[in-house]
Design an enzyme around this catalytic site. Structure first.
Site, PDB file in Angstrom:
ATOM      1  N   CYS A   1      -4.407  -3.918   3.521  1.00 41.25           N
ATOM      2  CA  CYS A   1      -4.405  -2.947   4.629  1.00 41.25           C
ATOM      3  C   CYS A   1      -5.238  -3.459   5.812  1.00 41.25           C
ATOM      4  O   CYS A   1      -4.804  -4.364   6.503  1.00 41.25           O
ATOM      5  CB  CYS A   1      -4.861  -1.586   4.123  1.00 41.25           C
ATOM      6  SG  CYS A   1      -4.337  -0.250   5.193  1.00 41.25           S
TER       7      CYS A   1
ATOM      8  N   GLU B   1      -5.706  -1.778  -5.255  1.00 44.96           N
ATOM      9  CA  GLU B   1      -7.026  -1.533  -5.855  1.00 44.96           C
ATOM     10  C   GLU B   1      -7.255  -0.049  -6.153  1.00 44.96           C
ATOM     11  O   GLU B   1      -8.206   0.294  -6.849  1.00 44.96           O
ATOM     12  CB  GLU B   1      -8.142  -2.085  -4.944  1.00 44.96           C
ATOM     13  CG  GLU B   1      -8.435  -1.310  -3.667  1.00 44.96           C
ATOM     14  CD  GLU B   1      -7.475  -1.614  -2.512  1.00 44.96           C
ATOM     15  OE1 GLU B   1      -6.417  -2.248  -2.752  1.00 44.96           O
ATOM     16  OE2 GLU B   1      -7.772  -1.205  -1.376  1.00 44.96           O
TER      17      GLU B   1
ATOM     18  N   HIS C   1      -2.580  -0.601  -0.974  1.00 42.86           N
ATOM     19  CA  HIS C   1      -3.866  -0.723  -1.675  1.00 42.86           C
ATOM     20  C   HIS C   1      -3.707  -0.740  -3.193  1.00 42.86           C
ATOM     21  O   HIS C   1      -3.958   0.282  -3.844  1.00 42.86           O
ATOM     22  CB  HIS C   1      -4.734   0.503  -1.354  1.00 42.86           C
ATOM     23  CG  HIS C   1      -5.205   0.626   0.045  1.00 42.86           C
ATOM     24  ND1 HIS C   1      -6.383   0.080   0.488  1.00 42.86           N
ATOM     25  CD2 HIS C   1      -4.662   1.244   1.116  1.00 42.86           C
ATOM     26  CE1 HIS C   1      -6.555   0.365   1.767  1.00 42.86           C
ATOM     27  NE2 HIS C   1      -5.526   1.071   2.177  1.00 42.86           N
TER      28      HIS C   1
HETATM   29  N1  GLN Z   1      -5.612   1.675  10.140  1.00 47.26           N
HETATM   30  C1  GLN Z   1      -6.665   0.887   9.608  1.00 47.26           C
HETATM   31  C2  GLN Z   1      -7.012  -0.271  10.538  1.00 47.26           C
HETATM   32  O1  GLN Z   1      -6.466  -0.405  11.596  1.00 47.26           O
HETATM   33  C3  GLN Z   1      -6.329   0.345   8.245  1.00 47.26           C
HETATM   34  C4  GLN Z   1      -6.325   1.461   7.231  1.00 47.26           C
HETATM   35  C5  GLN Z   1      -6.644   1.032   5.834  1.00 47.26           C
HETATM   36  O2  GLN Z   1      -7.206  -0.035   5.574  1.00 47.26           O
HETATM   37  N2  GLN Z   1      -6.343   1.889   4.917  1.00 47.26           N
HETATM   38  O3  GLN Z   1      -7.847  -1.051  10.191  1.00 47.26           O
END
Ligand code: GLN
Length: 196
Positions: free
Chosen positions: A81, A177, A175
């Site tokens: 992410c 994890e 994710h």
């Molecule tokens: N939107 C977040 C960002 O721009 C990422 C979100 C996340 O890691 N769950 O970093």
């Protein structure tokens, strides 16, 4: 190789969950936030969280350049992410001053699937993970807008790229994890072993 030592970049984000998942996948896992600590690991995970904050703290803690250097030298890395965003060579919609470590020849779109309340879960078929699809947890997730020739697309959701690999760098928009299914971490630990 003896058991690989894998760091989790512990500037911000869901560090603990990655430490648990890596240990379950038979790695020695430890948090890393200082440049000296980078020298002691075989590989690194960059967690989910907020990429703008991770970017700022990486500069503040002095790990931005040392980490870029290790990535250029081929250290295996896995970003989830916000971690995927940090591995992109280019962000389509960066916050002003937002930098990335880079390492994957791709352009990413932040918050591409919508805002926090549009977070969702979906089954994702991931190349390299046998058996059932993995449960993809998408939280204000980015997607990959485009990739260069060296990048292998590992998964898509709704026609958008959500998992990629380039050489020793792996990244997912979602994710693993957070799910208790450690197959994606096991895939990464295998990459680390193959690299040794
Ligand atoms: N939107 C977040 C960002 O721009 C990422 C979100 C996340 O890691 N769950 O970093």
């Amino acid at each position: 190789m003896t058991t690989p030592v894998i760091g989790v970049l512990a500037l911000q984000g869901d560090v603990r969950e990655h430490l648990i998942a890596l240990a379950a996948a038979d790695a020695v896992a430890r948090p890393v936030r200082r440049p000296e600590e980078l020298a002691e690991i075989d590989a690194l995970v960059i967690p989910g969280g907020e990429s703008t904050t991770i970017s700022k703290l990486a500069v503040l803690f002095g790990v931005m350049e040392p980490l870029r250097e290790r990535l250029r030298a081929g250290m295996p890395v896995y970003g989830t992410c916000a971690g995927l965003i940090m591995l992109a060579d280019k962000i389509l919609d960066p916050r002003s001053g937002q930098e990335t470590f880079g390492g994957i020849d791709m352009i990413v779109r932040r918050n591409a699937f919508g805002r926090q309340n549009e977070s969702f879960e979906a089954a994702v078929a991931l190349k390299g993970v046998d058996g059932d699809p993995v449960e993809g947890v998408f939280i204000r997730a980015p997607w990959v807008e485009s990739v260069g020739a060296e990048v292998e697309v590992l998964a898509e959701h709704d026609g958008h790229i959500v998992a990629v690999r380039q050489g020793n760098a792996l990244a997912t928009s979602f994710h693993p994890e957070l799910t208790g299914d450690h197959r994606v971490h096991a895939l990464f630990v295998d990459m680390v072993r193959d690299n040794a």
